[in-house]
Design an enzyme around this catalytic site. Structure first.
Site, PDB file in Angstrom:
ATOM      1  N   GLU A  30       0.845  -1.183   0.000  1.00  0.00           N
ATOM      2  CA  GLU A  30       0.000   0.000   0.000  1.00  0.00           C
ATOM      3  C   GLU A  30       0.888   1.243   0.000  1.00  0.00           C
ATOM      4  OE1 GLU A  30      -2.416   3.010   0.116  1.00  0.00           O
ATOM      5  OE2 GLU A  30      -3.176   0.981  -0.278  1.00  0.00           O
ATOM      6  N   ARG A 104     -17.614   3.706   4.890  1.00  0.00           N
ATOM      7  CA  ARG A 104     -16.576   3.083   4.067  1.00  0.00           C
ATOM      8  C   ARG A 104     -15.360   2.652   4.897  1.00  0.00           C
ATOM      9  NH1 ARG A 104     -16.165   3.147  -1.455  1.00  0.00           N
ATOM     10  NH2 ARG A 104     -14.139   2.518  -2.267  1.00  0.00           N
ATOM     11  N   TYR A 210     -28.651   8.267   3.204  1.00  0.00           N
ATOM     12  CA  TYR A 210     -28.923   7.081   4.013  1.00  0.00           C
ATOM     13  C   TYR A 210     -28.070   7.109   5.272  1.00  0.00           C
ATOM     14  CZ  TYR A 210     -24.843   5.363   1.315  1.00  0.00           C
ATOM     15  OH  TYR A 210     -23.626   5.230   0.711  1.00  0.00           O
ATOM     16  N   ASP A 288     -11.750  -1.485  -9.105  1.00  0.00           N
ATOM     17  CA  ASP A 288     -11.733  -0.311  -9.975  1.00  0.00           C
ATOM     18  C   ASP A 288     -10.577  -0.331 -10.964  1.00  0.00           C
ATOM     19  OD1 ASP A 288     -13.996   0.743  -8.863  1.00  0.00           O
ATOM     20  OD2 ASP A 288     -12.986   2.270  -7.662  1.00  0.00           O
TER      21      ASP A 288
END
Length: 399
Positions: A30, A104, A210, A288
């Site tokens: 990462e 998230r 939401y 993605d």
């Protein structure tokens, strides 16, 4: 088998954990100095929940989630309901799993905190990948390399791995930009935010609201058409004032909610066509990096989680990496292609402004709702019913 993963977002973290659960040696790289996700909500639809359940994380998911009662389409100005798709009671019965709203960062942590520290290297930016006679190698900006039987690019929409394999694919600015914000609150519930996934449709714009974090915050996704190019990034700062100005005249409940948004971000929505393949030798793509999609069906994370489970399952079936990647693409390419293209179409239908086109669309919503509310609105029942934890059905020739 040794697998290297480039990118530690939701897809990369889910893949690392899924591989570890299959007993496969994996190391994740990462570029950031630590795990972290943007402050935004995410809809974890039944297709993704089935994967999380199969990974043994169902109870952990429940503790960080909010269960919406319905998916509701509303008029931007009057709040009149155009459709109502029941979720809380219907999803387990119809699709075999619940529908959740999650922050998230909480979803990412669900996977990431279960990956042993020695399996992750932070602050390591990949600069390129290449095939080798025995597998693949990843090269990093600091001059280091990592060789493995397989390298997986889970490095997002600006994927270095994809660029190394296939070049930089041109992106088309859709003319849409998106504002995101999460509004925390103390008093529960907010009387002007219903416990649903609410889609407010207006001319050249729409808003989705939401609850997340167990009902302790409200997520805002506000999309509007613009002639100005906006950077394709999750974290370009915006402001409450800019958000309010972009949605002047919208329903008072939305105005009241927007007025409480302290940290607002924006990004441009860019579109890319589906790719005919994701793999080259012992290198492949996920999430993605493989299939960037517009957010109008709320499936970016869901598709990445499905990818992760399927790829891990294919690799666990045997030592043949080439065969595993062939099986992975056979199972994932057709599905993600359809989600990409139908997400693009939802962006068109949500933003209609012609009175005749609006009348036709809204009448269709109402008529379909009378017949079957799960085939109205965003029409995502075909997404939710899919179960990527099951083995593929045999082809006619195999049968």
């Amino acid at each position: 088998m040794r697998v290297g993963i480039i990118g530690g977002g939701i897809g990369g973290a889910a893949l690392a954990l899924a591989l570890l659960q299959q007993g496969i040696d994996v190391h994740l790289f990462e570029r950031a100095p630590a795990f972290g996700e943007v402050g935004a909500g995410i809809q974890v639809t039944p297709n993704a929940v089935k994967i999380i359940r199969a990974m043994g994380l169902m109870e952990a998911l429940r503790t960080i989630s909010f269960t919406p009662q319905a998916l509701v389409g509303r008029n931007w100005k009057t709040a009149r309901e155009m459709w109502r798709t029941p979720l809380a009671e219907d999803c387990p019965r119809l699709y075999g799993a619940p529908f959740f709203h999650v922050h998230r960062a909480d979803l990412h942590a669900l996977f990431a905190r279960r990956i042993p520290a020695e399996r992750v290297t932070f602050a390591r930016a990949c600069s390129s990948v290449a095939r080798t006679p025995s597998g693949a190698v990843a090269s990093f900006a600091d001059g280091g390399t990592f060789e493995a039987d397989l390298i997986v690019g889970a490095d997002g929409i600006h994927s270095v791995v994809r660029a190394s394999l296939f070049g930089t694919a041109p992106a088309r600015f859709t003319g849409n930009m998106c504002y995101r914000a999460v509004v925390p609150y103390d008093k529960q519930p907010l009387e002007y935010v219903s416990p649903d996934s609410s889609f407010w449709l207006g001319p050249q714009a729409h808003v989705v609201t939401y609850y997340v974090r167990g009902g302790r915050a409200v997520n805002i996704v506000a999309v509007t058409e613009t002639a100005s190019w906006v950077e394709e990034s999750w974290n370009v700062p915006s402001s409450r004032e800019e958000l309010l100005d972009a949605f002047t005249g919208w329903h008072p409940n939305l105005q009241r909610l927007f007025g409480q948004a302290d940290n607002v971000f924006k990004w441009g929505l860019f579109d890319r066509d589906p790719m005919p393949r994701w793999s080259d030798g012992a290198i492949t793509l996920l999430g993605d990096a493989a299939h960037p999609m517009l957010p109008f069906l709320s499936q970016g994370a869901g598709m990445a989680i499905e990818d992760a489970f399927v790829l891990a399952s294919c690799l666990a079936a045997g030592p043949d990496v080439a065969g595993a990647l062939s099986a992975y693409e056979a199972r994932r390419l057709p599905r993600t292609r359809r989600v990409q293209l139908e997400s693009r179409e939802r962006g068109r239908t949500y933003h209609l402004s012609s009175p005749l086109a609006l009348w036709r669309r809204d009448m269709a919503y109402r008529l379909r709702s009378l017949i079957n509310p799960h085939r109205s609105g965003i029409k995502a029942n075909w997404i939710y019913e899919h179960d990527a934890t099951l083995p593929p059905e045999p082809t006619a020739s195999a049968a």
